[in-house]
Design an enzyme around this catalytic site. Structure first.
Site, PDB file in Angstrom:
ATOM      1  N   ARG A  16       0.871  -1.162   0.062  1.00 37.47           N
ATOM      2  CA  ARG A  16       0.105  -0.070   0.223  1.00 37.47           C
ATOM      3  C   ARG A  16       0.906   1.263  -0.120  1.00 37.47           C
ATOM      4  O   ARG A  16       0.999   2.001  -1.055  1.00 37.47           O
ATOM      5  CB  ARG A  16      -0.963   0.015   1.235  1.00 37.47           C
ATOM      6  CG  ARG A  16      -2.288   0.888   1.053  1.00 37.47           C
ATOM      7  CD  ARG A  16      -1.952   2.152   1.490  1.00 37.47           C
ATOM      8  NE  ARG A  16      -1.290   2.412   2.735  1.00 37.47           N
ATOM      9  CZ  ARG A  16      -0.800   3.586   3.154  1.00 37.47           C
ATOM     10  NH1 ARG A  16      -0.609   4.773   2.426  1.00 37.47           N
ATOM     11  NH2 ARG A  16      -0.369   3.717   4.495  1.00 37.47           N
ATOM     12  N   GLU A 146      -2.676  10.640  10.643  1.00 43.26           N
ATOM     13  CA  GLU A 146      -2.044  11.314   9.614  1.00 43.26           C
ATOM     14  C   GLU A 146      -1.489  12.519  10.345  1.00 43.26           C
ATOM     15  O   GLU A 146      -2.051  13.267  10.761  1.00 43.26           O
ATOM     16  CB  GLU A 146      -2.810  11.483   8.315  1.00 43.26           C
ATOM     17  CG  GLU A 146      -1.951  11.770   7.324  1.00 43.26           C
ATOM     18  CD  GLU A 146      -2.707  12.247   5.909  1.00 43.26           C
ATOM     19  OE1 GLU A 146      -2.362  12.331   4.911  1.00 43.26           O
ATOM     20  OE2 GLU A 146      -3.795  12.582   6.053  1.00 43.26           O
TER      21      GLU A 146
END
Length: 511
Positions: A16, A146
């Site tokens: 990914r 994030e």
């Protein structure tokens, strides 16, 4: 015996996050093969294989991998990245059968306000609605924070507020992401220690990037500070400078801390080579653990020291990773280097001949020529006046290839005084040559090792008529020491043919 809480889970993100490397795009077949190796052979705990809603190809890849994983009882160890989009990611996941969602959320106030343009309360509400859809569908949810590193450094209050709020939801793991690779080991230690003390019951994992070349050190500090898992990529694949490299993180963790992983070290090299081939991103020869040269001793004094008690060996022993130590041949070589290479070839020479061989190796090194272990028989035969090439010689070879033309090769070989001819076709010029040669070798009942690696070296800035060096590595199943042969010519195909011929001389010499 593993101590309580000393087991660190490894989430591999090669398929990914690693696919965000410039120029890398895996097919579903490649993703499936890599997943199988990571879970079955390398024994990685979990694998993140894709991002939701990216493309039809990604959808198919996840479907195929989940179909295989179900049969192996590994479905819950397959994860995908998804988004705070209420039911859209969840519906996509239901179509693929994947059961673990790594939800991408904002871990810094800067990203939240300037990218999403939302308040913390709005973002938390959106996360809750998405998590509710996922849990109702029987999907396990983890969350990425994030840009957490910048979030903690510049807006700690927001990070605390986030964790206080989102931890009330059915979230299994919290991923602390150094998204831009900005943290130092000391900063990681302070931040993780702080969060673990404030939220002792949460499962934290560290997701590092290598922009300052500090990813491995950051992983070690994160573990010592209390995270329960680490995210890594094979060969350090990833955006910009890449993710934390699996090979170096695991080795450092095993050697420098009390913590352990489930990773099978002997499979690390195989994982590295598999990803290298499928990604098209060659790793540097001096890359720690998996690079071609990292178990090579160049100086003769080092070879001598190893011979007298492994004086120049460190704990990163090649045997741990299914490899062996190599002693380079060149102008820095010494007698011990020659002796060790001859030993690997199963040869013993008199001290007088060894001395002459060493002198020739140093002479070639001064001329900037590459000398390999497999060149030693040629040097010995040259010194003794023997003709090593008399038993097998490629007398003639033409290769036809081009756009709109099926590659074809005609080969004529001399073996033990007889001539043999064959024609072959293939997917490329060299493949056609090998198919033609294979027919002859089948007739002669000669078996050769499989081609393991093929590398072409062209001098930078050279002319179109410059000499090309083709390096081919050959390996039989179970062999510790592969055969490495070199062919040099101004024509790349001819250089490859010469390298192949040298391999045959070596193989026939062992019959």
């Amino acid at each position: 015996m593993t101590e309580p809480n000393s087991k660190i889970e490894i989430l591999d993100v090669t398929l990914r996050d690693g696919e965000q490397t410039n120029g890398v795009s895996f097919s579903w077949q490649q993703k499936l093969n890599i997943t199988k190796h990571l879970l079955k052979d390398l024994k990685t705990d979990r694998v993140e294989i894709a991002s939701a809603r990216v493309s039809p190809g990604e959808f198919e890849a996840v479907q195929k991998i989940i179909e295989w994983a179900k049969g192996e009882g590994l479905q819950n160890r397959i994860e995908i990245l998804g988004f705070v989009d209420f039911d859209k990611t969840v519906e996509w996941m239901k179509g693929t059968g994947v059961k673990v969602l790594n939800l991408l959320t904002k871990g810094s106030l800067n990203h939240l306000t300037n990218q999403l343009r939302k308040s913390p309360e709005e973002h938390f509400s959106d996360i809750k609605q998405t998590v509710d859809f996922a849990t109702a569908a029987g999907i396990t949810v983890n969350v990425y924070l994030e840009d957490w590193s910048n979030g903690y450094l510049h807006s700690r209050d927001y990070v605390i507020q986030y964790l206080q709020t989102v931890s009330k939801l059915p979230i299994k793991r919290f991923y602390l992401a150094d998204t831009l690779g900005v943290m130092s080991p000391e900063e990681v230690k302070i931040a993780v220690t702080d969060l673990v003390s404030v939220f002792p019951n949460l499962w934290f994992e560290f997701h590092g990037h290598n922009d300052y070349d500090l990813a491995v050190a950051n992983c070690l500090e994160a573990v010592k500070a209390g995270v329960r898992g680490l995210h890594v990529a094979v060969n350090g694949l990833g955006e910009r400078a890449g993710n934390s490299p699996l090979e170096a993180v695991v080795t450092s963790l095993h050697d420098k801390t009390k913590f352990r992983t489930s990773i099978v070290e002997k499979e690390i090299t195989n994982a590295s080579r598999l990803v290298e081939v499928f990604s098209g991103k060659r790793i540097s020869d001096n890359r720690p653990i998996v690079g071609e040269d990292v178990f090579t001793q160049t100086a003769g004094v080092h070879a001598d020291g190893d011979k007298k008690g492994n004086l120049y060996a460190n704990p990163i022993l090649p045997e741990r990773f299914g490899r062996s130590r190599v002693y380079a041949l060149g102008k820095l070589a010494g007698k011990a280097s020659i002796t060790e290479n001859l030993k690997q070839l199963g040869m013993v020479l008199s001290p007088e001949i060894e001395k002459k061989v060493l002198a020739r190796v140093i002479e070639l090194g001064d001329q900037n020529k590459t000398v390999t272990k497999e060149d030693l028989p040629y040097i010995i035969s040259d010194i003794s006046g023997e003709n090593l090439e008399s038993s097998f010689r490629i007398e003639f070879c033409t290769v036809t290839s081009g756009i709109g033309v099926k590659p074809k090769a005609d080969v004529k070989v001399q073996f033990q005084g007889n001539l043999y001819e064959a024609t072959g076709e293939g997917d490329g010029g060299y493949d056609a040559f090998m198919n033609a040669l294979g027919k002859i070798l089948t007739t002669l009942k000669i078996q050769i090792p499989k081609l393991y690696d093929y590398e072409v070296r062209i001098p930078p800035g050279g002319n179109t008529n410059a000499l090309v060096e083709t390096v081919i590595t050959w390996k039989k199943e179970g062999d510790v020491h592969p055969i490495r042969t070199i062919g040099i010519d101004s024509d790349q195909q001819v250089a490859a043919v010469k390298a192949t011929e040298r391999m045959l001389h070596i193989v026939l010499g062992k019959l």
